[in-house]
Design a protein around this motif. Structure first.
Motif: not given
Length: 461
Positions: A373-384
């Motif tokens: 979902s985030l990559r579809e909105l342009g986000f490339r770095e995702v961390r939890l």
């Protein structure tokens, strides 16, 4: 009427004999519909070219019993040409534009033979007739995705149109429709409940086209404008599928002919419905449409007909609400809301991901959906991170040399942790992050009970 039963009996027997032979031939030729992950729902390979068996079971009794509706020969050729085009597609996978061109050509031939909708001057009636016939052919083809669904739909639609045409004095055409019902009934023995064979384009295209031609023929002999619309109800399922597919793909900005898993039977399957339940429920809807068509054709604008139309409309609306198409919900929401913080495509994608997250029990699957979902909105770095700030999961993607400028931080409910996502500035220097996205991320990791709330930090530049 006397020839209806012998011709239908012969058609049933021929379908029962020809369908196993076509299954054998398809297996020898390797013409099998393989289950795939993109838009197929069946679990095992099934033969195609089933339409050839149905066509054989219809043409032979029609010739033997002289079931001639009085059409020009070119109309019969146009209907049979759809079977040829469909068989070529089953064998060689023709492009959608090639099939559409063939449908338009066949429909134009029908118009040239003098069979058009009574919709005013020729420059209006002919394009509408072409559109109607192409829609019927393609719509029926879209229903051929679950065991028995297309055959049941064809039986119901043919039954409704047979009643209408017999009512209008076209007994030979009614007999031809009864023969089609018998042929599809025999075919169903091998198509339901676990399909060993599908109609394929060789069956779906000509059946839908022929039923559309029958609808045009009825409109020409209908006693009033109200009764002339009766075929709309008999063909409600394939017509509705075509309209829904067109609108959905238009709203998403996707190619009109790209296959997907968003058709009516796919949506029901995603709600946990088994194939037999999907088929029988859709068959029930088609039978309701056929019954409505019969009443409208017989009663016109009488109160009982208007009541049937209202009841069928309510049933259709309730079914559409149950299917919960993200495209329609988001489009309707934008009409009534002043919020324009995200594009329609973004809202649709988020709504779909939210539905998938609600049904995903595996933590790895939920994480995968969040990242997607985030990559579809342009986000490339995702961390939890956990509540102590220790990293739990991380996903990175290439950013094409752009530096991170936007950061989204979502505090998960009850201190379960923090999710961070970074996005580079685009050419316009903007990012679109809506409250829907924050809710999506929150529910991805904690199943919130009533009364729980989440806190989220606004995106910071």
């Amino acid at each position: 009427m006397g020839s209806f039963f012998p011709s239908a009996g012969l058609s049933l027997a021929l379908a029962l004999a020809a369908t196993p032979f076509v299954i054998w031939v398809s297996a020898r030729l390797g013409v099998l519909d393989q289950p795939t992950l993109d838009h197929k729902t069946h679990a095992l390979p099934a033969a195609t070219l089933g339409g050839l068996a149905v066509a054989f079971a219809v043409v032979v009794p029609a010739v033997m019993f002289g079931l001639d509706p009085g059409w020009a020969p070119v109309i019969h050729v146009a209907c049979l040409s759809m079977a040829v085009i469909g068989a070529l597609d089953d064998l060689f996978n023709l492009s959608p534009w090639t099939k559409l061109a063939a449908e338009v050509l066949a429909a134009s031939a029908v118009c040239a033979a003098g069979l058009t909708l009574p919709a005013g001057p020729a420059w209006i009636a002919m394009p509408l007739t072409v559109l109607w016939l192409a829609t019927c052919a393609n719509g029926f083809n879209l229903t051929d995705g679950v065991d028995g669904l297309a055959a049941f739909t064809g039986i119901a639609a043919a039954g409704g149109l047979a009643f209408l045409t017999y009512l209008g004095g076209a007994a030979e055409l009614a007999g031809l429709l009864v023969v089609l019902m018998a042929a599809l009934t025999g075919f169903l023995v091998f198509n339901f409940p676990r399909a060993r064979i599908f109609l394929g384009d060789s069956g779906a295209l000509p059946i839908g086209f022929f039923l559309g031609v029958c609808g045009v023929a009825w409109a020409g002999i209908a006693p009033s404008r109200t009764t002339a619309i009766a075929p709309l109800f008999a063909l409600a399922l394939p017509l509705g599928e075509t309209v829904l597919s067109t609108v959905r793909r238009k709203l998403r900005g996707r190619p009109m002919f790209r296959a997907d898993q968003r058709h009516i039977h796919h949506r029901l399957a995603s709600r946990g419905w088994p194939s037999p339940k999907i088929t029988l429920s859709c068959a029930g809807y088609s039978l309701a449409g056929a019954a409505t068509a019969g009443v409208v054709g017989a009663k016109g604008a009488a109160p009982v007909a208007m009541a049937m139309i209202a009841g069928f409309a309510i049933l259709s609306f309730a079914g559409l609400r149950y299917l919960r198409y993200a495209e329609l919900e988001c489009a309707a929401g934008r009409l009534w809301s002043a919020r324009t913080s995200s594009t329609l495509a973004d809202q649709i994608a988020l709504t779909e991901r939210r539905e998938e997250l609600e049904s995903a029990a595996d933590p790895d699957r939920r994480w995968e959906l969040v990242v997607l979902s985030l990559r579809e909105l342009g986000f490339r770095e995702v961390r939890l991170f956990d509540r102590a700030g220790r990293p739990l999961r991380e996903s990175s993607a290439r950013r094409d040399g752009l530096e991170c400028a936007w950061k989204l931080r979502v505090r998960l409910p009850d201190g379960e942790g923090v999710l961070e996502a970074e996005r580079a500035v685009d050419d316009a220097g903007e990012t679109r992050v809506s409250e829907d996205l924050e809710q999506l991320l929150s529910r991805a990791f904690v199943r919130q009970a009533p009364g729980r709330s989440s806190g989220a930090e606004s995106p910071a530049r």
